[in-house]
Design a protein around this motif. Structure first.
Motif, mmCIF file in Angstrom:
data_model
loop_
_atom_site.group_PDB
_atom_site.id
_atom_site.type_symbol
_atom_site.label_atom_id
_atom_site.label_comp_id
_atom_site.label_asym_id
_atom_site.label_seq_id
_atom_site.Cartn_x
_atom_site.Cartn_y
_atom_site.Cartn_z
ATOM 1 N N ARG A 278 16.562 -9.118 -30.909
ATOM 2 C CA ARG A 278 15.488 -9.572 -30.026
ATOM 3 C C ARG A 278 15.073 -10.996 -30.401
ATOM 4 N NH1 ARG A 278 17.208 -6.138 -27.616
ATOM 5 N NH2 ARG A 278 16.236 -4.264 -26.699
ATOM 6 N N VAL A 279 14.803 -11.799 -29.370
ATOM 7 C CA VAL A 279 14.204 -13.118 -29.540
ATOM 8 C C VAL A 279 12.733 -12.979 -29.177
ATOM 9 C CG1 VAL A 279 14.186 -15.518 -28.761
ATOM 10 C CG2 VAL A 279 16.367 -14.295 -29.006
ATOM 11 N N TRP A 280 11.862 -13.377 -30.085
ATOM 12 C CA TRP A 280 10.421 -13.219 -29.860
ATOM 13 C C TRP A 280 9.829 -14.540 -29.380
ATOM 14 C CZ3 TRP A 280 7.262 -8.785 -30.874
ATOM 15 C CH2 TRP A 280 8.001 -7.653 -31.236
ATOM 16 N N GLU A 281 8.987 -14.433 -28.369
ATOM 17 C CA GLU A 281 8.446 -15.610 -27.685
ATOM 18 C C GLU A 281 6.922 -15.605 -27.732
ATOM 19 O OE1 GLU A 281 9.040 -17.067 -23.135
ATOM 20 O OE2 GLU A 281 8.068 -15.124 -23.421
ATOM 21 N N THR A 282 6.352 -16.795 -27.954
ATOM 22 C CA THR A 282 4.915 -16.974 -27.775
ATOM 23 C C THR A 282 4.676 -17.985 -26.672
ATOM 24 O OG1 THR A 282 2.802 -17.561 -28.820
ATOM 25 C CG2 THR A 282 4.743 -18.772 -29.561
ATOM 26 N N ARG A 283 3.677 -17.727 -25.841
ATOM 27 C CA ARG A 283 3.260 -18.665 -24.796
ATOM 28 C C ARG A 283 1.821 -19.113 -25.010
ATOM 29 N NH1 ARG A 283 7.228 -21.223 -21.855
ATOM 30 N NH2 ARG A 283 8.962 -19.773 -21.534
ATOM 31 N N ASP A 284 1.259 -18.757 -26.170
ATOM 32 C CA ASP A 284 -0.128 -19.123 -26.461
ATOM 33 C C ASP A 284 -0.261 -19.653 -27.885
ATOM 34 O OD1 ASP A 284 0.225 -16.764 -27.864
ATOM 35 O OD2 ASP A 284 -1.081 -15.580 -26.567
ATOM 36 N N ALA A 285 0.712 -20.424 -28.305
ATOM 37 C CA ALA A 285 0.686 -21.121 -29.600
ATOM 38 C C ALA A 285 0.678 -20.178 -30.786
ATOM 39 C CB ALA A 285 -0.492 -22.087 -29.665
ATOM 40 N N GLY A 286 1.183 -18.971 -30.612
ATOM 41 C CA GLY A 286 1.299 -18.044 -31.723
ATOM 42 C C GLY A 286 0.232 -16.986 -31.788
ATOM 43 N N ALA A 287 -0.715 -16.974 -30.829
ATOM 44 C CA ALA A 287 -1.745 -15.929 -30.827
ATOM 45 C C ALA A 287 -1.115 -14.566 -30.564
ATOM 46 C CB ALA A 287 -2.815 -16.240 -29.786
ATOM 47 N N THR A 288 -0.120 -14.513 -29.685
ATOM 48 C CA THR A 288 0.607 -13.286 -29.396
ATOM 49 C C THR A 288 2.096 -13.601 -29.315
ATOM 50 O OG1 THR A 288 0.400 -13.565 -26.986
ATOM 51 C CG2 THR A 288 -1.335 -12.307 -28.108
ATOM 52 N N TRP A 289 2.918 -12.564 -29.556
ATOM 53 C CA TRP A 289 4.368 -12.693 -29.495
ATOM 54 C C TRP A 289 4.941 -11.541 -28.674
ATOM 55 C CZ3 TRP A 289 6.963 -16.814 -31.717
ATOM 56 C CH2 TRP A 289 6.216 -17.628 -32.593
ATOM 57 N N THR A 290 5.968 -11.841 -27.877
ATOM 58 C CA THR A 290 6.584 -10.852 -26.994
ATOM 59 C C THR A 290 8.088 -10.821 -27.224
ATOM 60 O OG1 THR A 290 4.896 -11.308 -25.306
ATOM 61 C CG2 THR A 290 6.893 -10.146 -24.592
ATOM 62 N N PRO A 291 8.679 -9.631 -27.371
ATOM 63 C CA PRO A 291 10.128 -9.562 -27.556
ATOM 64 C C PRO A 291 10.873 -9.778 -26.253
ATOM 65 C CG PRO A 291 9.204 -7.358 -27.528
ATOM 66 C CD PRO A 291 8.040 -8.309 -27.462
ATOM 67 N N ARG A 292 11.970 -10.543 -26.322
ATOM 68 C CA ARG A 292 12.857 -10.749 -25.179
ATOM 69 C C ARG A 292 14.248 -10.297 -25.591
ATOM 70 N NH1 ARG A 292 9.041 -11.098 -21.421
ATOM 71 N NH2 ARG A 292 7.736 -12.984 -21.585
ATOM 72 N N GLY A 293 14.814 -9.378 -24.822
ATOM 73 C CA GLY A 293 16.111 -8.861 -25.245
ATOM 74 C C GLY A 293 16.963 -8.273 -24.144
ATOM 75 N N ASP A 294 16.600 -8.486 -22.879
ATOM 76 C CA ASP A 294 17.394 -7.949 -21.777
ATOM 77 C C ASP A 294 18.795 -8.564 -21.798
ATOM 78 O OD1 ASP A 294 18.378 -6.896 -19.450
ATOM 79 O OD2 ASP A 294 16.968 -7.888 -18.108
ATOM 80 N N GLY A 295 19.798 -7.742 -22.107
ATOM 81 C CA GLY A 295 21.166 -8.228 -22.209
ATOM 82 C C GLY A 295 21.647 -8.403 -23.633
ATOM 83 N N LEU A 296 20.748 -8.314 -24.608
ATOM 84 C CA LEU A 296 21.127 -8.411 -26.015
ATOM 85 C C LEU A 296 21.383 -7.012 -26.585
ATOM 86 C CD1 LEU A 296 18.542 -11.078 -27.306
ATOM 87 C CD2 LEU A 296 20.976 -11.419 -26.797
ATOM 88 N N PRO A 297 22.197 -6.909 -27.638
ATOM 89 C CA PRO A 297 22.452 -5.591 -28.239
ATOM 90 C C PRO A 297 21.159 -4.958 -28.736
ATOM 91 C CG PRO A 297 24.021 -7.218 -29.050
ATOM 92 C CD PRO A 297 22.988 -7.977 -28.294
#
Length: 356
Positions: A278-297
């Motif tokens: 999973r690649v984890w993404e923040t869109r609020d400067a690190g206040a929250t993080w969301t996993p992105r993995g559609d298509g990844l093992p």
């Protein structure tokens, strides 16, 4: 059409294509040799590769055509009057001034080129720093792996060394100072944490949209700086991420609040947590993080992604993201991490990934 330079344990692979249609191998160079890093200077179009020889150590090679002949650059060497040897070159980065490039190596050394990478000179300000006898290597050696120039100001420069920490210069590298305020090396006993030369920084990226904003992947933690690296704030504790350990970090050039990390279990088990990539993404400067993995093992995939093996191209909603693993797999996303696909498989272990 995107070009990706992939440094591997057994040579350089240059891929060309796109995520939707797929990628093919455009060129291969240095077969059988360890290519630590490769990049294309966007100003000149020249390709540069760091190649580690078992006999000569780290060297830099240059070419205008990755499928053609490569020329070894001059000056990539440590002083002959010392007993240190150049183990490898970790990274090559364009500077702000025309023709200027920087290269970082092991043992904690910085080189500068004024002619587009054809010849290099050791930065003596950092090499002769009085604290050098106190420097200690990280697990990968005493590696200067991060070089961050400042836009429109060729006098300012940041570097990071494992396990010595962040350094800043305001005079083109003549003098240097530590900049680790706020970073907590929890792997050390509490009484030893104040020692400035014990900070195992893994990677730092600057936001082009807000230059004073930086994101750091630390040995234990993800940090953010809002004051050009003067101080650091922890934004990646393990309540938000599955692990606070990892190597690479990428910043969306269009959004200073957006960054991506690839957590690994930890120093003793440097693989993806639970075998789920999973690649984890923040869109609020690190206040929250969301996993992105559609298509990844998602199962039984215990991958290791090294510090230079994650890069991006473009920005915003069409940001392209690419990362490679020591398994020889390379994955890409053309929609800022929402969906992923394999862009290369069965390569040698991947050391670095850079778009061109």
């Amino acid at each position: 059409m995107t070009e990706i330079l992939i440094g591997t344990k057994k040579g350089l692979f240059v891929l060309e294509g796109d995520v939707e249609s797929g990628f093919g191998v455009k060129a291969r160079a240095f077969p059988g040799q360890a290519v630590e890093y490769a990049m294309r200077d966007p100003r000149s179009g020249r390709y540069l590769a760091s190649v580690t020889s078992w006999f000569y150590g780290g060297r830099i090679w240059v070419t205008d055509d990755p499928a053609g002949e490569w020329e070894e650059a001059g000056g990539v060497a440590l002083p002959e009057d010392g007993d240190a040897s150049l183990a490898r070159i970790w990274v090559i980065e364009p500077g702000e001034a025309d023709g200027v490039l920087y290269a970082g190596g092991d043992p904690g050394c910085l080189f500068q080129s004024e002619d587009g990478g054809l010849t290099w000179e050791l930065n003596r300000g950092l090499w002769d720093h009085p604290t050098r006898p106190d420097w200690t290597p990280g697990g990968g050696g005493l590696c200067l792996h991060t070089i961050v120039p400042w836009p429109d100001d060729p006098d300012r420069l940041m570097v990071a060394i494992s396990a010595v920490g962040v350094w800043l210069s305001d005079d083109r590298g003549v003098s240097w100072r530590y900049s680790n305020t706020g970073i907590v090396p929890e792997y050390l006993p509490e009484e030893a944490r104040a020692v400035p030369a014990q900070h195992c920084v893994h990677n730092v990226r600057r936001s082009p949209a807000r230059p004073e904003r930086l994101f750091m992947q630390f040995h234990g933690g993800v940090y953010r700086s809002d004051d050009a690296g003067a101080t650091w704030i922890d934004v990646g504790d393990d309540t938000a991420l599955p692990s606070d350990f990892g190597f690479p970090i990428v910043v969306d050039p269009a959004d200073p609040d957006s960054a991506y990390v690839i957590p690994l279990v930890g120093a003793e088990d440097r693989t993806t947590p639970g075998g789920s990539v999973r690649v984890w993404e923040t869109r609020d400067a690190g206040a929250t993080w969301t996993p992105r993995g559609d298509g990844l093992p998602a199962h039984d995939a215990y991958l290791t992604v090294l510090r230079e093996a994650f890069d991006s191209r473009g920005s915003g909603g069409t940001l392209e993201l690419y990362f490679g693993a020591t398994s020889g797999d390379v994955f890409g996303s053309g929609d800022a991490g929402a969906t992923w696909a394999a862009v290369a498989e069965h390569l040698p272990p991947v050391h670095s990934v850079r778009t061109a």
